[in-house]
Design a protein around this motif. Sequence first.
Motif, short mmCIF file in Angstrom:
data_model
loop_
_atom_site.label_atom_id
_atom_site.label_comp_id
_atom_site.label_asym_id
_atom_site.label_seq_id
_atom_site.Cartn_x
_atom_site.Cartn_y
_atom_site.Cartn_z
N PHE A 133 0.96 -1.13 -0.09
CA PHE A 133 0.05 0.10 -0.17
C PHE A 133 0.83 1.23 -0.15
N HIS A 134 0.21 2.31 -0.31
CA HIS A 134 0.86 3.34 -0.23
C HIS A 134 -0.17 4.67 0.23
N GLY A 135 0.48 5.74 1.11
CA GLY A 135 -0.75 6.38 1.60
C GLY A 135 -0.14 7.90 1.99
N GLN A 136 -1.31 8.78 2.28
CA GLN A 136 -0.92 10.33 1.90
C GLN A 136 -1.68 10.97 3.32
N ARG A 137 -1.00 11.66 4.14
CA ARG A 137 -1.87 12.65 5.05
C ARG A 137 -2.19 13.81 4.29
N VAL A 138 -3.51 14.07 4.45
CA VAL A 138 -4.14 15.44 3.76
C VAL A 138 -4.89 16.40 4.95
N LEU A 139 -4.97 17.30 4.56
CA LEU A 139 -5.89 18.30 5.68
C LEU A 139 -7.16 18.62 4.84
N ILE A 140 -8.28 18.65 5.82
CA ILE A 140 -9.39 19.20 5.06
C ILE A 140 -9.77 20.44 6.04
N ALA A 141 -10.08 21.37 5.26
CA ALA A 141 -10.25 22.77 5.99
C ALA A 141 -11.84 22.39 6.44
N LYS A 142 -12.07 23.24 7.55
CA LYS A 142 -13.35 23.33 8.15
C LYS A 142 -14.02 24.65 8.01
N ALA A 143 -14.97 24.95 7.70
CA ALA A 143 -15.56 26.28 7.88
C ALA A 143 -15.94 26.51 9.23
N ASN A 144 -15.47 27.81 9.53
CA ASN A 144 -15.78 28.32 10.86
C ASN A 144 -15.22 27.35 12.11
N HIS A 145 -14.08 26.65 11.67
CA HIS A 145 -13.16 25.94 12.67
C HIS A 145 -11.68 26.56 12.43
N PRO A 146 -10.95 26.67 13.26
CA PRO A 146 -9.67 27.25 13.20
C PRO A 146 -8.54 26.00 12.79
N THR A 147 -9.17 24.76 13.32
CA THR A 147 -7.97 23.57 13.09
C THR A 147 -8.62 22.78 11.77
N ALA A 148 -7.94 22.32 11.17
CA ALA A 148 -8.27 21.37 9.92
C ALA A 148 -8.41 20.05 10.43
N THR A 149 -9.18 19.26 9.59
CA THR A 149 -9.22 17.79 10.02
C THR A 149 -8.03 17.06 9.24
N ASP A 150 -7.47 16.21 10.21
CA ASP A 150 -6.40 15.29 9.33
C ASP A 150 -6.98 14.00 8.95
N MET A 151 -6.64 13.84 7.53
CA MET A 151 -7.23 12.58 6.80
C MET A 151 -6.16 11.71 6.42
N VAL A 152 -5.89 10.57 6.40
CA VAL A 152 -5.02 9.72 6.12
C VAL A 152 -5.90 8.95 4.99
N VAL A 153 -5.33 8.72 3.82
CA VAL A 153 -5.78 8.07 2.65
C VAL A 153 -4.73 7.15 2.08
N VAL A 154 -5.18 5.95 2.00
CA VAL A 154 -4.36 4.76 1.79
C VAL A 154 -5.05 3.94 0.81
N GLY A 155 -4.24 3.44 -0.43
CA GLY A 155 -4.77 2.60 -1.10
C GLY A 155 -3.56 1.62 -1.79
N ALA A 156 -4.04 0.62 -2.76
CA ALA A 156 -2.92 -0.17 -3.23
C ALA A 156 -2.08 0.69 -3.97
#
Lengths: 402, 184
Positions: free
Chosen positions: A358-381
């Motif tokens: 597998f390989h993976g990436q960590r990306v951020l999703i910005a949230k409206a009205n929230h100072p912190t972004a959500t961490d998202m880890v995406v992994v696929g073959a």
Amino acid sequence: MDKSMNVRQFSTNTQNQDNIVQARNDLAHNDLANNDQTNNEHAAAIQPTDVASQSTTAEHSNVDDLSWQRQLAAGGVLSAAQWQHLTPQQQQQWRQQAKARAQMDAQLYLAMQVPVPAQLADKILLAQSLALHNEQQIALNPPAATALLPETAMPPASMPSIAPSANPSANRQAYTNDSRQNRMSDTTSDQILDHTPDTTVTAFQAPPAASSAPPVRRIRWFNYGVATAASLVLLSGLWLSNAGWSPWFNHEQNLARHTFAHIYHELDALSTTSSIERTTVNQMLQDWQLALHDNASNQRLVQQDHQTYAVQYARFCDFAGVRSLHLVFSTPQGPITVFLLPSTHTLDGDHQFSDARFHGQRVLIAKANHPTATDMVVVGAKAIPLDPIIRQIQQQLQPTTA
Amino acid sequence: MTEPISPELPADSEAPLWLRQRQFEHLVRSFQADVYRFAFWLCQQPSVAEDLTQETFLRAWKAIAQLQDVQKARAWLFTIVRRENARRFERKSLEIDAEIEQDLLAAPQTESIEWQLTQQRLPELIAALAIEYREPMVLQILFGMTSEEIAELMQMNLNTVNTRLYRGRQQLLRQCHALEVNHG
């Protein structure tokens, strides 16, 4: 429990696949007694021999079974005499177990191959060179060091004599005592003595007359100080230059390790064919102030050829000690795992990682009205390019305004 | 238990310094990974294992004149690792003969377990094994040593080594199975 029953049960189990499952359950529940009856019935069905001969075999193989186990564990070799002593049935058991053990050992071997720190050999050789250098400097250059410090310089009359001493042994003893007072390790001082001519020892000693010891000690401490400082500077430079030692690298390792460990632990999630209702997923996404949007309903996205991925797996999971949402999106290229991490997690920085599968990436999703972004880890073959899929998923996971 | 061989300082160094340094460098480059891994599975902490490795080689350097048989270099280094590690932990030596008899009551062994789900967690399962089982298993599986060699290195009875190897495997199997049950 009767030992022979134990053995008979074991012998039967290794013959029959159903019974292997049974034996595994036995191992887990540690409840062998309850199954004795069933297994003995199995034994009777497989080997319709009379009770007397069966119990004789069991008694006979009682010791043998245990010695096999140990012998298998010890190296898996039986002598020819031992082999001939076994019944064909026992030989078959041996072969099966030896094969299973070889498979187990192969896995254990891989698991034991922990990564060796980078440049370890260089660090060891450097430490050895420094140790050698320090020893040589202390052993061979004490008179030169004396001249370095003006306050310790002495008039010629009081300079220590470099003529061989009348009593070398006494000098060596005095030197040893002096070294010990200076907290030098015994081994080091002994080694120095072994390689130091008596003349040097004599020269290294202070003259017996007037207040001699303190200056010499100060010089030696000075040498130690310089050598230690040099060693520390060199080693810390090496230490800092090695990215593998920095805490950030460790975090990255942790993120990758936890991600892969989690995926392998729940491999079934990738092969499930179910599709989870959008409303259910949205309820789970509430903690992250996100909601699943249907790209098909958005005319602009449809025009840009955006697809909507179904969610085939959704579960709250422990991820490196924090509660995360484990999602698996079903894409045309294959299943894609997504972990949504809470803002409280301690894994920081941008990461890309991979293993053999597998390989993976960590990306951020910005949230409206929230100072912190959500961490998202995406992994696929590994065969699946992640970037376009991440864009699609980001389109699907939209922040809620609530 | 007798004390392992003690690498003392060489009484007199026969070989010139440059030659000893060559030998030492060769020793380090050949065995640093093995020594580190062995140290790691003894102490289970990367930083401590690295310190142990450095300490081991520094001691080996001081005693390199004692190393006559290059074939035994690895076992010799392992002996030093064990001694350095033992300085950190005063390990209690276990009762030897009592262990063997208890195996008569051992649960049936089934090694046909599926490893796919558990193999990713094997390192932690190995780490969870008691040191007396973990050490001989690492020596056997990772370094391919025979029971006789392990017994010599660990200063132990051959039967005890075999028993520990057997029990270590049994424990691992149980752990793997428990994992599968929890997962399934």
